[in-house]
Design a protein around this motif. Sequence first.
Motif, PDB file in Angstrom:
ATOM      1  N   ALA A  10      30.135   4.626  47.684  1.00 22.00           N
ATOM      2  CA  ALA A  10      29.753   5.656  46.712  1.00 22.00           C
ATOM      3  C   ALA A  10      28.378   6.230  47.038  1.00 22.00           C
ATOM      4  N   PHE A  11      27.447   5.358  47.441  1.00 24.73           N
ATOM      5  CA  PHE A  11      26.102   5.841  47.801  1.00 24.73           C
ATOM      6  C   PHE A  11      26.163   6.713  49.056  1.00 24.73           C
ATOM      7  N   ARG A  12      27.040   6.370  49.986  1.00 24.09           N
ATOM      8  CA  ARG A  12      27.211   7.206  51.186  1.00 24.09           C
ATOM      9  C   ARG A  12      27.732   8.581  50.794  1.00 24.09           C
ATOM     10  N   ARG A  13      28.696   8.637  49.891  1.00 22.16           N
ATOM     11  CA  ARG A  13      29.208   9.942  49.453  1.00 22.16           C
ATOM     12  C   ARG A  13      28.131  10.714  48.695  1.00 22.16           C
ATOM     13  N   PHE A  14      27.243  10.002  48.011  1.00 16.21           N
ATOM     14  CA  PHE A  14      26.130  10.682  47.336  1.00 16.21           C
ATOM     15  C   PHE A  14      25.190  11.321  48.352  1.00 16.21           C
ATOM     16  N   LEU A  15      24.877  10.607  49.432  1.00 16.26           N
ATOM     17  CA  LEU A  15      23.996  11.166  50.463  1.00 16.26           C
ATOM     18  C   LEU A  15      24.640  12.368  51.146  1.00 16.26           C
ATOM     19  N   LEU A  16      25.962  12.359  51.243  1.00 16.87           N
ATOM     20  CA  LEU A  16      26.671  13.485  51.855  1.00 16.87           C
ATOM     21  C   LEU A  16      26.926  14.611  50.861  1.00 16.87           C
ATOM     22  N   GLY A  17      26.535  14.408  49.588  1.00 14.41           N
ATOM     23  CA  GLY A  17      26.726  15.438  48.570  1.00 14.41           C
ATOM     24  C   GLY A  17      28.136  15.542  48.040  1.00 14.41           C
ATOM     25  N   ARG A  18      28.938  14.466  48.206  1.00 12.45           N
ATOM     26  CA  ARG A  18      30.330  14.520  47.773  1.00 12.45           C
ATOM     27  C   ARG A  18      30.625  13.594  46.587  1.00 12.45           C
ATOM     28  N   ALA A  19      29.612  12.928  46.063  1.00 16.12           N
ATOM     29  CA  ALA A  19      29.825  12.015  44.934  1.00 16.12           C
ATOM     30  C   ALA A  19      30.122  12.817  43.670  1.00 16.12           C
ATOM     31  N   ARG A  20      31.077  12.324  42.886  1.00 17.55           N
ATOM     32  CA  ARG A  20      31.489  13.026  41.670  1.00 17.55           C
ATOM     33  C   ARG A  20      30.936  12.310  40.437  1.00 17.55           C
ATOM     34  N   PHE A  21      29.885  12.857  39.887  1.00 18.62           N
ATOM     35  CA  PHE A  21      29.348  12.381  38.614  1.00 18.62           C
ATOM     36  C   PHE A  21      28.565  13.528  37.987  1.00 18.62           C
ATOM     37  N   LYS A  22      28.324  13.414  36.704  1.00 16.21           N
ATOM     38  CA  LYS A  22      27.613  14.466  35.975  1.00 16.21           C
ATOM     39  C   LYS A  22      26.109  14.248  36.112  1.00 16.21           C
ATOM     40  N   GLN A  23      25.420  15.281  36.609  1.00 19.82           N
ATOM     41  CA  GLN A  23      23.976  15.159  36.753  1.00 19.82           C
ATOM     42  C   GLN A  23      23.278  15.018  35.408  1.00 19.82           C
ATOM     43  N   SER A  24      23.880  15.599  34.375  1.00 18.90           N
ATOM     44  CA  SER A  24      23.290  15.434  33.045  1.00 18.90           C
ATOM     45  C   SER A  24      23.285  13.972  32.623  1.00 18.90           C
ATOM     46  N   ASP A  25      24.342  13.209  33.002  1.00 17.76           N
ATOM     47  CA  ASP A  25      24.371  11.781  32.701  1.00 17.76           C
ATOM     48  C   ASP A  25      23.241  11.048  33.407  1.00 17.76           C
ATOM     49  N   LEU A  26      22.956  11.450  34.640  1.00 14.99           N
ATOM     50  CA  LEU A  26      21.876  10.806  35.392  1.00 14.99           C
ATOM     51  C   LEU A  26      20.543  10.986  34.688  1.00 14.99           C
ATOM     52  N   TRP A  27      20.260  12.197  34.212  1.00 15.22           N
ATOM     53  CA  TRP A  27      18.972  12.448  33.543  1.00 15.22           C
ATOM     54  C   TRP A  27      18.895  11.704  32.211  1.00 15.22           C
ATOM     55  N   VAL A  28      20.014  11.628  31.505  1.00 17.21           N
ATOM     56  CA  VAL A  28      20.016  10.886  30.234  1.00 17.21           C
ATOM     57  C   VAL A  28      19.761   9.402  30.476  1.00 17.21           C
ATOM     58  N   ILE A  29      20.408   8.850  31.492  1.00 12.14           N
ATOM     59  CA  ILE A  29      20.216   7.425  31.797  1.00 12.14           C
ATOM     60  C   ILE A  29      18.781   7.167  32.248  1.00 12.14           C
ATOM     61  N   MET A  30      18.214   8.087  33.027  1.00 11.96           N
ATOM     62  CA  MET A  30      16.825   7.926  33.458  1.00 11.96           C
ATOM     63  C   MET A  30      15.877   7.943  32.264  1.00 11.96           C
ATOM     64  N   GLN A  31      16.169   8.779  31.289  1.00 11.50           N
ATOM     65  CA  GLN A  31      15.334   8.796  30.089  1.00 11.50           C
ATOM     66  C   GLN A  31      15.477   7.496  29.302  1.00 11.50           C
ATOM     67  N   GLU A  32      16.724   7.032  29.133  1.00 14.87           N
ATOM     68  CA  GLU A  32      16.945   5.793  28.374  1.00 14.87           C
ATOM     69  C   GLU A  32      16.337   4.584  29.078  1.00 14.87           C
ATOM     70  N   ALA A  33      16.457   4.529  30.408  1.00 10.07           N
ATOM     71  CA  ALA A  33      15.949   3.377  31.145  1.00 10.07           C
ATOM     72  C   ALA A  33      14.467   3.483  31.449  1.00 10.07           C
ATOM     73  N   GLY A  34      13.917   4.700  31.424  1.00  9.98           N
ATOM     74  CA  GLY A  34      12.523   4.893  31.784  1.00  9.98           C
ATOM     75  C   GLY A  34      11.622   5.159  30.599  1.00  9.98           C
ATOM     76  N   ALA A  35      11.648   6.384  30.081  1.00 11.95           N
ATOM     77  CA  ALA A  35      10.723   6.768  29.009  1.00 11.95           C
ATOM     78  C   ALA A  35      10.928   5.934  27.750  1.00 11.95           C
ATOM     79  N   ASP A  36      12.171   5.661  27.417  1.00  7.77           N
ATOM     80  CA  ASP A  36      12.430   4.884  26.190  1.00  7.77           C
ATOM     81  C   ASP A  36      11.988   3.428  26.321  1.00  7.77           C
ATOM     82  N   ALA A  37      11.781   2.958  27.545  1.00  8.52           N
ATOM     83  CA  ALA A  37      11.360   1.565  27.746  1.00  8.52           C
ATOM     84  C   ALA A  37       9.847   1.408  27.822  1.00  8.52           C
ATOM     85  N   LEU A  38       9.104   2.504  27.777  1.00 11.04           N
ATOM     86  CA  LEU A  38       7.647   2.412  27.917  1.00 11.04           C
ATOM     87  C   LEU A  38       6.989   1.527  26.855  1.00 11.04           C
TER      88      LEU A  38
END
Length: 379
Positions: free
Chosen positions: A145-173
């Motif tokens: 899956a990480f290889r497909r991400f580097l090749l730009g072929r991974a299928r996931f919602k970028q909005s989910d990535l930003w939400v998870i980064m906020q929950e795991a990062g800013a909300d944990a401060l």
Amino acid sequence: MTTPPPTVDLHSEGEHATLVLGGSWRLQQRLPRLVQAERMLDRAPGATQLGFDTSALTDWDSGLVTFIAGLNQLCERRGIACQAEGLPAGLRKLLTLARSVPQTGRGGHATRPAPSFVARVGTDAMDLMQSTGEIMEFFGEGALAFRRFLLGRARFKQSDLWVIMQEAGADALPIVGLVSFLVGMILGYIGEQQLKQFGAQIYVADLVGLATVIQMGALVTAIVLAGRTGAAFAARIGTMQVNEEIDALRTLGIPPMEFLVLPRMLALIAMTPLLAVYANLLGILGGAFVGTVVGGLTLSAYMTQTQLAIGWNHIIQGLIAATVYGAIVAASGCLRGMQCGRSAAAVGEATTSAVVTAIVFIVIAAAVLTIIFDAVGLS
């Protein structure tokens, strides 16, 4: 109309004995005890078969069922065969049902014979092999899956990535900052108590700064994330497993490893080093608070000594360790979530297992990284 009392009698003819039951066998009556039937059987030592005569029986309830069930066990111990043909049809069905249910212990749980030591070792070994295979399969799919991400072929919602980064990062401060500050205070207080014996309180800055930047900042961050974010990953993915949402993704041709696991891995790998830097700053401030209030140092002297003690090699060690810990937390949470069963209890077990797995592997990784850093000269 008076209810006839329950009666029991035994007629014996050679090897065959007949137990005659009469009257009303109900719980509100004073029922005959099993010991009476045992004494009657003692008077017929040659009996090998026991039949029943219930022609004089008027009515009965569970009291008679209990009596006959106990009598069956008594006859089994004596080697006497019970012939239930003379009993009422409903009573025979209840006795058959009672025999089909396994014996239970306290709490209503079925009692099973304890497995032998060799059986336990074999079972544990097989479970370990199966678990190892599942972990290797998970990491293999994650690498693809990480290889497909580097090749730009991974299928996931970028909005989910930003939400998870906020929950795991800013909300944990807040929680990361609080724990790091307190850990820095603890290190500073212990160091001050020992170093003041030699008049070297200034080296509290070296102790707190190096311990925090090299290891403690990343460790505190990882352990907080394991209990906060890793458990949330396992619970969320486990709940999706229970609701068959992951099966639906596979049916639609969407790999769950890309859609669910990959964004969580990327989010924690990106946010854990940043949180570790924040934890380092708060830990140093905690040590500075103790050094200035308890140790009598000035804030400028403390910070100058900290700056002299910490080098870029120490900062790089902490950031590398934080990145590895973040990957471990994300992998543990997602792995246990994907392995979750189909019940609410399984979700709880997956959440607990995710936290335990993450903390164990974080500690192992900390020891391994310390050895590696010393071997390559980063210490």
